[in-house]
Design an enzyme around this catalytic site. Structure first.
Site, PDB file in Angstrom:
ATOM      1  CG  ASP A  57      -1.505   1.477   0.999  1.00 38.66           C
ATOM      2  OD1 ASP A  57      -2.650   1.724  -0.203  1.00 38.66           O
ATOM      3  OD2 ASP A  57      -2.371   1.699   2.291  1.00 38.66           O
ATOM      4  CG  ASP A  60      -0.142   1.175  -3.613  1.00 37.22           C
ATOM      5  OD1 ASP A  60       0.203   1.991  -2.701  1.00 37.22           O
ATOM      6  OD2 ASP A  60      -1.183   0.468  -3.537  1.00 37.22           O
ATOM      7  N   GLY A  61       1.438   3.702  -3.747  1.00 35.38           N
ATOM      8  CA  GLY A  61       1.266   5.047  -3.187  1.00 35.38           C
ATOM      9  C   GLY A  61       2.938   6.205  -3.974  1.00 35.38           C
ATOM     10  NE  ARG A  65       4.205  10.324  -2.606  1.00 30.39           N
ATOM     11  CZ  ARG A  65       3.903   9.482  -1.924  1.00 30.39           C
ATOM     12  NH1 ARG A  65       2.052   9.034  -1.841  1.00 30.39           N
ATOM     13  NH2 ARG A  65       4.455   8.425  -1.053  1.00 30.39           N
ATOM     14  CB  SER A  71      -5.786   7.421 -11.014  1.00 34.40           C
ATOM     15  OG  SER A  71      -4.917   5.801 -10.868  1.00 34.40           O
ATOM     16  CG  ASP A  78      -3.170   2.150  -1.666  1.00 32.41           C
ATOM     17  OD1 ASP A  78      -3.272   1.514  -2.999  1.00 32.41           O
ATOM     18  OD2 ASP A  78      -3.067   3.145  -2.269  1.00 32.41           O
ATOM     19  CG  ASP A  82      -5.702   0.137   2.394  1.00 33.06           C
ATOM     20  OD1 ASP A  82      -4.912  -0.731   1.982  1.00 33.06           O
ATOM     21  OD2 ASP A  82      -5.605   1.373   2.350  1.00 33.06           O
TER      22      ASP A  82
END
Length: 229
Positions: A57, A60-61, A65, A71, A78, A82
């Site tokens: 998690d 991917d963030g 960036r 998106s 996400d 979660d």
């Protein structure tokens, strides 16, 4: 002589679906599906896969960036991943521990507070549900305003749930007895539980604040709409 601007390739639906962070999101979904399929037959592998999905998690963030692939779809994917993965683990814990209502209440608080927060974000026209700079609550601002603090609270929460699942020996464990048993003996596991409990408590407090704050936004929106009609 001015440089000619290089035309950007046309963005398509498929290209957004195939963003690197979104592909990581799909992998997280698959990991969680397999993890929960084997959760009772192989607790250790379940815990590894579940936690690895949780770590992804953050990955991917970072990728979103780094590669300029942020998106709305990715953000929703996400959050849904979660919430569903945590909800599934809480349901399992509610069947393993007594009273199970504790975990079902935590599930309802988690889903309800985040759903209301997302909806209130759209009402206010904000780009992210984490934009709480205008909040009057210092804990709410500290949680969403400090990435490391929020990461600690989220990790602590998930680690606590995983530990509770791993130490459960049967399907009728008393939650208080298990926690007291861990507290009676100073071990690396009990220290980890203690550190996790603080972050867990902060996250539940934030969920309560989030629920009330978002509900207020919805109510004020209704009041303003009535006054303007």
């Amino acid at each position: 002589m001015a440089k000619k601007s290089v035309p950007q390739p046309k963005l398509t639906k498929l290209s957004v679906y195939l963003y690197i962070p979104n592909i990581i999101g799909y992998i997280r979904v698959l990991m969680n599906c397999y993890a929960f399929a084997i959760c009772f037959s192989n607790k250790s592998l379940f815990s590894i896969l579940y936690f690895a999905s949780f770590v992804c998690d953050g990955v991917d963030g970072w990728c979103a960036r780094k590669f300029n692939q942020v998106s709305t779809f990715g953000a929703v994917l996400d959050m849904v991943t979660d919430r569903i993965s945590t909800a599934c683990l809480l349901v399992i814990l509610s069947q393993v521990y007594r009273p199970g209502l504790i975990f079902l209440s935590l599930l309802a608080l988690d889903i309800g507070s985040h759903w209301l927060q997302m909806y209130s974000t759209f009402l206010l026209g904000k780009a992210s549900h984490k934009d709480v700079k205008d909040s009057t609550n210092w804990l709410f601002r500290a949680y969403y305003g400090n990435r490391m603090f929020m990461a600690y609270c989220c990790v602590a929460c998930e680690v606590l749930y995983i530990i509770l699942f791993l130490v459960a020996k049967n399907e009728s464990e008393n939650l208080i007895d298990v926690l007291m048993g861990l507290a009676h003996h100073i071990t690396p596991l009990s220290v980890l539980v203690g550190l996790s409990l603080f972050g867990w408590a902060v996250k539940q407090a934030v969920n309560c604040i989030q629920l009330k704050t978002a509900a207020d936004v919805c109510v004020l929106h209704d009041i303003n709409k009535k006054h303007s009609s």
